[in-house]
Motif scaffolding. Sequence first.
Motif, PDB file in Angstrom:
ATOM      1  N   ALA A 180       0.826  -1.211   0.000  1.00 22.71           N
ATOM      2  CA  ALA A 180       0.000   0.000   0.000  1.00 22.71           C
ATOM      3  C   ALA A 180       0.860   1.261   0.000  1.00 22.71           C
ATOM      4  O   ALA A 180       0.498   2.273  -0.621  1.00 22.71           O
ATOM      5  CB  ALA A 180      -0.930  -0.017   1.216  1.00 22.71           C
ATOM      6  N   PHE A 183       1.893   1.929  -3.521  1.00 25.66           N
ATOM      7  CA  PHE A 183       0.797   2.574  -4.256  1.00 25.66           C
ATOM      8  C   PHE A 183       0.689   4.058  -3.894  1.00 25.66           C
ATOM      9  O   PHE A 183       0.398   4.897  -4.752  1.00 25.66           O
ATOM     10  CB  PHE A 183      -0.518   1.868  -3.959  1.00 25.66           C
ATOM     11  N   ALA A 184       0.903   4.369  -2.588  1.00 24.58           N
ATOM     12  CA  ALA A 184       0.849   5.775  -2.178  1.00 24.58           C
ATOM     13  C   ALA A 184       1.958   6.578  -2.856  1.00 24.58           C
ATOM     14  O   ALA A 184       1.743   7.726  -3.286  1.00 24.58           O
ATOM     15  CB  ALA A 184       0.963   5.868  -0.657  1.00 24.58           C
ATOM     16  N   TYR A 195      -5.606   9.675  -4.084  1.00 25.58           N
ATOM     17  CA  TYR A 195      -5.251   8.248  -4.204  1.00 25.58           C
ATOM     18  C   TYR A 195      -4.082   7.914  -3.277  1.00 25.58           C
ATOM     19  O   TYR A 195      -4.079   6.862  -2.615  1.00 25.58           O
ATOM     20  CB  TYR A 195      -4.890   7.939  -5.656  1.00 25.58           C
ATOM     21  N   SER A 196      -3.087   8.815  -3.234  1.00 26.25           N
ATOM     22  CA  SER A 196      -1.943   8.583  -2.358  1.00 26.25           C
ATOM     23  C   SER A 196      -2.360   8.585  -0.903  1.00 26.25           C
ATOM     24  O   SER A 196      -1.901   7.757  -0.106  1.00 26.25           O
ATOM     25  CB  SER A 196      -0.886   9.661  -2.613  1.00 26.25           C
ATOM     26  N   ASN A 199      -4.222   5.284   0.007  1.00 28.95           N
ATOM     27  CA  ASN A 199      -3.333   4.131   0.166  1.00 28.95           C
ATOM     28  C   ASN A 199      -2.430   4.266   1.381  1.00 28.95           C
ATOM     29  O   ASN A 199      -2.060   3.259   1.988  1.00 28.95           O
ATOM     30  CB  ASN A 199      -2.491   3.952  -1.103  1.00 28.95           C
ATOM     31  N   HIS A 202      -4.561   3.028   3.978  1.00 27.92           N
ATOM     32  CA  HIS A 202      -4.586   1.554   3.916  1.00 27.92           C
ATOM     33  C   HIS A 202      -3.349   0.955   4.580  1.00 27.92           C
ATOM     34  O   HIS A 202      -3.438  -0.037   5.327  1.00 27.92           O
ATOM     35  CB  HIS A 202      -4.655   1.101   2.455  1.00 27.92           C
ATOM     36  N   PHE A 327     -10.391   4.340  -4.883  1.00 26.08           N
ATOM     37  CA  PHE A 327     -10.024   3.087  -4.209  1.00 26.08           C
ATOM     38  C   PHE A 327      -9.556   2.019  -5.206  1.00 26.08           C
ATOM     39  O   PHE A 327      -9.161   0.923  -4.777  1.00 26.08           O
ATOM     40  CB  PHE A 327     -11.212   2.520  -3.420  1.00 26.08           C
ATOM     41  N   THR A 329      -7.232   0.195  -8.171  1.00 25.08           N
ATOM     42  CA  THR A 329      -5.862   0.093  -8.679  1.00 25.08           C
ATOM     43  C   THR A 329      -5.820  -1.036  -9.699  1.00 25.08           C
ATOM     44  O   THR A 329      -6.219  -2.168  -9.401  1.00 25.08           O
ATOM     45  CB  THR A 329      -4.863  -0.195  -7.543  1.00 25.08           C
TER      46      THR A 329
END
Length: 362
Positions: A180, A183-184, A195-196, A199, A202, A327, A329
């Motif tokens: 995660a 992804f960030a 989005y960052s 994640n 998360h 959310f 990806t």
Amino acid sequence: MNSREYKEQLSALVECLPEAEREEAVGFYLEAIADRMDEGATEEEAVALAPTPAEAAKAILSEKISELKAREGEGGSASHAFDEVVFEEVAEAYDGVTNGGGAKHDPRGFFERLKSWRLSPLEWVAVVVSSPIWLSVLVAVAVVALALLIVAFALLLVVWVLVGCVWIVGGAFVLSAPVAIVFAIWGLQIGSGPYSLVNLGHALFLFGGGMWVLRGALALTRALWKWQKENVRVSLHGFGKRRARKEGAGSGVAGRASEGASSATGSSASVSGDPIAAAADDGAQPTAAAGRSGGSLFFRACLVLLLAGLVCVLAGFISSGFDWRVFLTSVYTEGKMYLGGAQVESPERLLFSPYGLFARYF
């Protein structure tokens, strides 16, 4: 042999006598045993020095026979019929004791005599004739016991599997946190702050929750292992060894009780001013307090991570304008990469990007 067993065997051998006479005769020998014990002998030694139950029964029955013969010689017509019946019973018992035919007077139970192979011929015949019945019952009981044992071990195995699943869930949560975070970082690289942020939330939530789950899995494992060591034992040894273990456990309990008493004495000594005992008591309390404070600190840290993760996810979702695609990806879809609903123009430039590997094979 102790005095109780001596009394049971002797009473069984002279059971043909009236109750009052039987108690009086048996009491005479028991009193002699008690006198030897008063002189310093142990119970087993006193019984060993006394006549055996068969010898004592022989003497008692012989005296009764002489008494009945004397009464019959006196011509007691009123009690003649009763004396004749008693004489026959006493004579039969006396013959059984003197000629070794007193197996029917053996005070031991059937199964105890079966263990020592001391059954009478008639009993052996009954055992052989009834063998189809008791063998079938014995096999059925053994099968049921084996089935129950298998079920018990299966249940125990299921519990261990469930504990293992808790470990797997906690480990998956913790190992997913770095993914995660990657992804960030990608979200920052493509300029997608929501989005960052989602994640990052998360990652915080997965790491905090995973560590909490792993701590619980460790506690469950320790508790189950302790319970299994204390309650689940499979022994193929004989009764004597199991009895020895029970006696050892009893002595262990007594030892722990004595330790508890000594610790209580040490506590009272500290109250009276003993600095050594006071130091020992003072040293035990901070250890327990440190353990409790450590667990509480770990719990608070995990709770902070969980709350921080939820806040980050909520903040990212709100900052995206409540766009649910934040959310999503998709690392590789028809040769393209989508992060938070936006297509990545140059996925090969992302940090730790697998795009090049996927493009090579697909």
